[in-house]
Design a protein around this motif. Structure first.
Motif, mmCIF file in Angstrom:
data_model
loop_
_atom_site.group_PDB
_atom_site.id
_atom_site.type_symbol
_atom_site.label_atom_id
_atom_site.label_comp_id
_atom_site.label_asym_id
_atom_site.label_seq_id
_atom_site.Cartn_x
_atom_site.Cartn_y
_atom_site.Cartn_z
ATOM 1 N N ALA A 197 0.808 -1.221 0.000
ATOM 2 C CA ALA A 197 0.000 0.000 0.000
ATOM 3 C C ALA A 197 0.839 1.268 0.000
ATOM 4 O O ALA A 197 0.289 2.365 -0.123
ATOM 5 C CB ALA A 197 -0.919 0.004 1.222
ATOM 6 N N SER A 198 2.164 1.137 0.110
ATOM 7 C CA SER A 198 2.989 2.349 0.207
ATOM 8 C C SER A 198 4.362 2.111 -0.402
ATOM 9 O O SER A 198 4.824 0.964 -0.533
ATOM 10 C CB SER A 198 3.147 2.763 1.670
ATOM 11 N N GLU A 199 5.007 3.218 -0.742
ATOM 12 C CA GLU A 199 6.376 3.156 -1.238
ATOM 13 C C GLU A 199 7.316 2.637 -0.164
ATOM 14 O O GLU A 199 8.299 1.949 -0.449
ATOM 15 C CB GLU A 199 6.825 4.530 -1.712
ATOM 16 N N ALA A 200 7.012 2.946 1.085
ATOM 17 C CA ALA A 200 7.862 2.479 2.188
ATOM 18 C C ALA A 200 7.899 0.955 2.231
ATOM 19 O O ALA A 200 8.951 0.355 2.518
ATOM 20 C CB ALA A 200 7.357 3.035 3.508
ATOM 21 N N GLU A 201 6.754 0.318 1.960
ATOM 22 C CA GLU A 201 6.743 -1.145 1.943
ATOM 23 C C GLU A 201 7.631 -1.681 0.816
ATOM 24 O O GLU A 201 8.367 -2.660 1.010
ATOM 25 C CB GLU A 201 5.309 -1.639 1.761
ATOM 26 N N TRP A 202 7.535 -1.052 -0.356
ATOM 27 C CA TRP A 202 8.393 -1.487 -1.462
ATOM 28 C C TRP A 202 9.865 -1.348 -1.102
ATOM 29 O O TRP A 202 10.664 -2.252 -1.368
ATOM 30 C CB TRP A 202 8.089 -0.674 -2.721
ATOM 31 N N GLN A 203 10.229 -0.235 -0.522
ATOM 32 C CA GLN A 203 11.643 -0.030 -0.213
ATOM 33 C C GLN A 203 12.130 -0.983 0.875
ATOM 34 O O GLN A 203 13.275 -1.449 0.848
ATOM 35 C CB GLN A 203 11.899 1.430 0.169
ATOM 36 N N ALA A 204 11.264 -1.284 1.826
ATOM 37 C CA ALA A 204 11.634 -2.266 2.853
ATOM 38 C C ALA A 204 11.825 -3.646 2.226
ATOM 39 O O ALA A 204 12.759 -4.381 2.572
ATOM 40 C CB ALA A 204 10.563 -2.302 3.939
ATOM 41 N N TRP A 205 10.915 -3.994 1.318
ATOM 42 C CA TRP A 205 11.043 -5.308 0.671
ATOM 43 C C TRP A 205 12.308 -5.379 -0.170
ATOM 44 O O TRP A 205 13.054 -6.376 -0.111
ATOM 45 C CB TRP A 205 9.819 -5.589 -0.204
ATOM 46 N N PHE A 206 12.576 -4.366 -0.964
ATOM 47 C CA PHE A 206 13.773 -4.405 -1.806
ATOM 48 C C PHE A 206 15.052 -4.425 -0.969
ATOM 49 O O PHE A 206 16.047 -5.055 -1.356
ATOM 50 C CB PHE A 206 13.795 -3.228 -2.784
ATOM 51 N N ALA A 207 15.039 -3.743 0.176
ATOM 52 C CA ALA A 207 16.219 -3.791 1.040
ATOM 53 C C ALA A 207 16.470 -5.213 1.519
ATOM 54 O O ALA A 207 17.614 -5.701 1.526
ATOM 55 C CB ALA A 207 16.037 -2.853 2.233
ATOM 56 N N SER A 208 15.403 -5.901 1.904
ATOM 57 C CA SER A 208 15.549 -7.282 2.348
ATOM 58 C C SER A 208 15.923 -8.190 1.174
ATOM 59 O O SER A 208 16.758 -9.093 1.320
ATOM 60 C CB SER A 208 14.244 -7.755 2.989
ATOM 61 N N TYR A 209 15.312 -7.944 0.022
ATOM 62 C CA TYR A 209 15.610 -8.781 -1.138
ATOM 63 C C TYR A 209 17.053 -8.592 -1.588
ATOM 64 O O TYR A 209 17.736 -9.557 -1.962
ATOM 65 C CB TYR A 209 14.646 -8.471 -2.280
ATOM 66 N N ARG A 210 17.544 -7.338 -1.582
ATOM 67 C CA ARG A 210 18.950 -7.101 -1.954
ATOM 68 C C ARG A 210 19.889 -7.853 -1.023
ATOM 69 O O ARG A 210 20.889 -8.442 -1.470
ATOM 70 C CB ARG A 210 19.274 -5.606 -1.926
ATOM 71 N N ALA A 211 19.584 -7.836 0.256
ATOM 72 C CA ALA A 211 20.433 -8.566 1.211
ATOM 73 C C ALA A 211 20.416 -10.067 0.902
ATOM 74 O O ALA A 211 21.461 -10.741 0.965
ATOM 75 C CB ALA A 211 19.969 -8.295 2.638
ATOM 76 N N PHE A 212 19.250 -10.585 0.592
ATOM 77 C CA PHE A 212 19.100 -11.998 0.230
ATOM 78 C C PHE A 212 19.926 -12.331 -1.009
ATOM 79 O O PHE A 212 20.735 -13.283 -1.008
ATOM 80 C CB PHE A 212 17.604 -12.261 -0.002
ATOM 81 N N ILE A 213 19.759 -11.569 -2.063
ATOM 82 C CA ILE A 213 20.467 -11.839 -3.309
ATOM 83 C C ILE A 213 21.967 -11.628 -3.146
ATOM 84 O O ILE A 213 22.787 -12.448 -3.615
ATOM 85 C CB ILE A 213 19.906 -10.947 -4.432
ATOM 86 N N ASN A 214 22.358 -10.579 -2.489
ATOM 87 C CA ASN A 214 23.792 -10.293 -2.371
ATOM 88 C C ASN A 214 24.510 -11.287 -1.470
ATOM 89 O O ASN A 214 25.715 -11.528 -1.645
ATOM 90 C CB ASN A 214 24.015 -8.861 -1.896
ATOM 91 N N HIS A 215 23.787 -11.895 -0.539
ATOM 92 C CA HIS A 215 24.385 -12.981 0.254
ATOM 93 C C HIS A 215 24.819 -14.118 -0.664
ATOM 94 O O HIS A 215 25.949 -14.618 -0.577
ATOM 95 C CB HIS A 215 23.386 -13.486 1.285
ATOM 96 N N TYR A 216 23.925 -14.509 -1.568
ATOM 97 C CA TYR A 216 24.256 -15.617 -2.458
ATOM 98 C C TYR A 216 25.204 -15.187 -3.582
ATOM 99 O O TYR A 216 25.979 -16.011 -4.084
ATOM 100 C CB TYR A 216 22.978 -16.242 -3.010
ATOM 101 N N ALA A 217 25.176 -13.916 -3.938
ATOM 102 C CA ALA A 217 26.151 -13.422 -4.911
ATOM 103 C C ALA A 217 27.559 -13.517 -4.338
ATOM 104 O O ALA A 217 28.507 -13.896 -5.044
ATOM 105 C CB ALA A 217 25.832 -11.981 -5.299
#
Length: 786
Positions: free
Chosen positions: A559-579
């Motif tokens: 419902a908000s841009e803040a939710e998107w940014q929180a999700w992408f921050a977590s997703y980046r951490a997830f992806i960069n761990h495996y990178a």
């Protein structure tokens, strides 16, 4: 070549104190290859090897002739520029005599002594070959042979290097060795020498030219390959034989193209991998926010060197990589930040300065920009610049009506601690000719032609998956890899799955029991590499507690841009761990996501994430898009190396289609994917494709729980239809089937799952993946069932 702006007094000191020159590193600040654009705080590196005793050959200044005079002049600016190159080439010798061209002509304020920079001479070779008259090819051969002689007759080394510069008055000394004017070996200079040799070899042949280019390429790899930060190649060696520790964007652009050309010439995939290593560094140096390439790194090989920002990284990046929609922004940045109109002290001209902290019009770089505008299709801007260069040719101070001066005014600063003279320069003249002829010297093609994309070997792949910790690291899993290896799969799509609770969650975890551990993954990577297989690490994201939805709906109820940014921050951490895990364990390819349909429309967030990931993982990256339209809607395919598609396309509405009907059903998606590849100049791979061995599997291939009667033949026919449709298409570079289990016994004639193991589909796959092994099986009349 980027020569030192030394006064006559300084040049006389060179003659009197040649030994001191080795200590202070004459070439280290002056040649094209050292421009990294060396950090201002950089200290000299420890030499790579114990320096041998070097003798710097210096020709007395009195032997320098007057500037080249061209008479009579032609009415053609292009012909006059070629006449200038011919005249400079024949100043000291003519015919088949081995020699290199003096880079600069003397002026009352400028005399650089006797220096033929190899970068400049490589450009002249390329300029001669693009016109291609019989006499041009004869002169190109003389230059090629001269550089071969220099490599084979180095006075101090026999390791395949060439030097940054040689004596123009006499390449060969009385001892039969090449006379060195600048003893360093900068990476960019080496790469341009390779490109010139390979360009000559491609048209005229001659095994020696391919051999010397390969030898020099091996020297670059052995001496400059680097794994710090975003990888890439370091700057080479200074004139005092100290090894540069920084890495330049420009150098890696050069190495990327040189190694790709060597891959094309030899077919040896090792050069493709090495080229990709350079390209990945270049892409990591792209500043998405600023719309330009950084200069490179500092001495630690990882930290960005933020200033100055050079012109050539922008124009060369476009010439080498293409991708106008992305790297065309660098040309826009240069136009805004580096344009000078009018040139200071030369008000009849306008052009471009060397960097954002430089000054004066640099006419080589101005020609770069003309070519870049041609590639972008901005014809009016390109034609305007070519017109300026024609004017410079005939009216600039110190002109001879034929060649192009390096800069105006004299002493144009680069921002890197050295400057360009207002003197005739063969390098600037060659670049003018490239612009006049609308020629991209990197790929030796017209500026209107498509710039090659990186594609490499066909990826004969299979996805390998488990959803529980420990199952990847068992003896039975190792046996399953042996079975897969026997099929002929050369690439393993290694799946690891992280989880978020629901489609509205913004926190991702990869610590649940259903996520294989890092040690599990390292075990598989090690085992696969030990069997000669390559690995694409492919993180998946699934829902832990939301059975009514799937990963493609993640974010659709934010419902908000803040939710998107929180999700992408977590997703980046997830992806960069495996990178990071992939980088540390030699993984060859990495997928930054899989079927995140609800999130993939946020292009800026994906570009930011991919940019971060590329600084961690230096291999090629892809994204596994869903077949349902996500593949065509993504707007950031230019940010990855491969367009990945999970290709579960519905084929027919029949339970028992014929092979011909299955192949006909592929025509529409095949043409759409081909157009997508052309649009983004990216090859396509199927990151997933698969069919269960059930009746009607072709209708809805993604349904993994549907019923149906056993139908081994339909699965085999679906395999064959896909392989016959896509195999050999130049834009299609890989296929990863879904899937192979860690259980070596899974499969067989009673199994209705996706695996082809011990089914007729396996034999279809073997016939493509391992044809030499398949032939004796066919002769024995076996269908491969165990």
């Amino acid at each position: 070549m980027r020569g030192l702006n030394l006064s006559k007094t300084q040049s006389l000191l060179i003659v009197l104190a040649a030994v001191i020159l080795i200590g202070i590193g004459l070439a280290g600040v002056g040649c094209r290859g050292n421009l990294q654009e060396m950090p201002q705080t950089a200290s000299k590196a420890t030499p790579f090897l114990s320096p041998p005793v070097l003798t710097l050959k210096v020709i007395p200044l009195s032997s320098s002739p007057a500037p080249a005079i061209i008479t009579p002049l032609s009415s053609s600016n292009e012909d006059n520029a070629y006449a200038h190159l011919y005249t400079v080439m024949d100043k000291y010798a003519s015919g088949n005599a081995l020699r290199l061209l003096d880079s600069y002509e003397l002026t009352p304020a400028w005399d650089d002594g006797d220096i033929a920079w190899v970068y400049d001479n490589a450009l002249v070779m390329l300029a001669l070959m693009t016109r291609g008259a019989a006499t041009d090819w004869e002169r190109a051969r003389v230059l090629a042979d001269s550089l071969v002689y220099a490599q084979n007759n180095d006075p101090d080394f026999a390791d395949g290097r060439v030097r940054d510069a040689y004596a123009a008055t006499s390449l060969i000394g009385t001892n039969g060795k090449a006379q060195i004017a600048s003893p360093g070996s900068a990476t960019g200079n080496m790469a341009w020498t390779m490109m010139a040799w390979l360009g000559y070899w491609k048209v005229k042949g001659g095994i020696p030219y391919l051999e010397v280019a390969t030898r020099l390429g091996q020297w670059i790899y052995d001496n400059t390959y680097d794994i710090r930060g975003a990888g890439g190649y370091t700057g080479g060696y200074s004139s005092s034989l100290g090894k540069y520790q920084w890495k330049a964007t420009e150098h890696n652009i050069d190495v990327y193209v040189a190694f790709m050309k060597l891959y094309e010439a030899t077919g040896d995939p090792v050069w493709f991998d090495r080229a990709r290593h350079a390209r990945n560094f270049v892409q990591a140096m792209w500043n998405e926010a600023g719309g330009y390439f950084w200069t490179g790194t500092t001495n630690d090989g990882a930290a960005i060197n933020p200033s100055p920002i050079p012109e050539d990284a922008q124009s060369w990046g476009l010439m080498a990589l293409g991708e106008k929609d992305t790297y065309g922004a660098g040309i826009t940045w240069a136009e805004s930040s580096l344009s000078i109109n009018p040139c200071s002290s030369c008000t009849s001209y306008h052009g471009f300065k060397f960097s954002d902290v430089g000054d004066g019009c640099w006419f080589e770089g101005t020609a770069h920009m003309a070519i870049a505008f041609q590639i972008k299709g901005e014809t009016a801007k390109a034609d305007d610049i070519v017109g300026v260069l024609r004017n410079v040719q005939t009216s600039a101070s110190n002109n001879n009506g034929a060649g192009i001066v390096a800069a105006c005014p004299d002493g144009a600063e680069t921002g890197y601690g050295w400057s360009y003279p207002n003197a005739l320069h063969i390098g600037a003249t060659a670049w003018y000719l490239f612009a006049e002829r609308r020629y991209n010297p990197f790929w030796q093609i017209g500026t209107g032609e498509t710039i090659p994309s990186i594609s490499g070997e066909f990826q004969k792949g299979m996805n390998y998956a488990t959803w529980w910790q420990g199952q990847y690291a068992t003896p039975s899993a190792d046996q399953s890899l042996d079975n897969l290896n026997a099929v002929g799969a050369r690439w393993l799509g290694l799946v690891v799955t992280g989880y978020q609770e629901t489609i509205t969650s913004t926190v991702i975890t990869y610590a649940l029991p259903r996520t294989p551990t890092d040690n599990d993954l390292v075990h598989v990577i090690t085992q696969a590499h030990g069997r000669g297989m390559r690995v694409m690490l492919k993180p998946h994201l699934d829902l832990n507690n939301d059975p009514m939805h799937w990963r493609g709906q993640i974010g659709t109820e934010f419902a908000s841009e803040a939710e998107w940014q929180a999700w992408f921050a977590s997703y980046r951490a997830f992806i960069n761990h495996y990178a990071a895990l992939a980088q540390a364990n030699g993984v060859e390819q990495f997928a930054v996501g899989t079927e995140l349909v609800g999130a993939s429309g946020r292009a800026a967030d994906w570009r930011r994430m991919i940019s971060e990931t590329r600084r961690i993982f230096t291999g090629p990256v892809t994204y596994a898009s869903n077949h349902s339209g996500e593949e065509s809607s993504i707007q950031w395919w230019d940010a990855v190396d491969y367009i990945g598609v999970d290709a579960y396309y519905p084929l027919t509405n029949k339970n028992d289609p014929t092979l011909a009907e299955l192949k006909a059903a592929w025509i529409t998606p095949m043409l759409a994917l081909e157009n997508l590849s052309k649009q983004y100049n990216r090859p396509v791979i199927f990151t997933e494709i698969g069919y269960r061995s059930v009746d009607g599997a072709n209708q809805r291939p993604w349904e993994w729980q549907s019923g149906g009667a056993m139908d081994l033949q339909e699965q085999a026919d679906c395999y064959r239809a896909a392989l016959e449709t896509f195999w050999g298409k130049p834009w299609f570079k890989g296929i990863y089937w879904w899937y192979w289990s860690t259980d070596p016994d899974q499969g067989g004639p009673e199994d209705m799952d996706y695996t082809p193991h011990n089914k007729p589909a396996e034999m279809i796959l073997r016939s493509y993946y391992h044809p030499l092994q398949y032939l004796p099986i066919i002769l024995k009349g076996s269908i491969g069932m165990k």
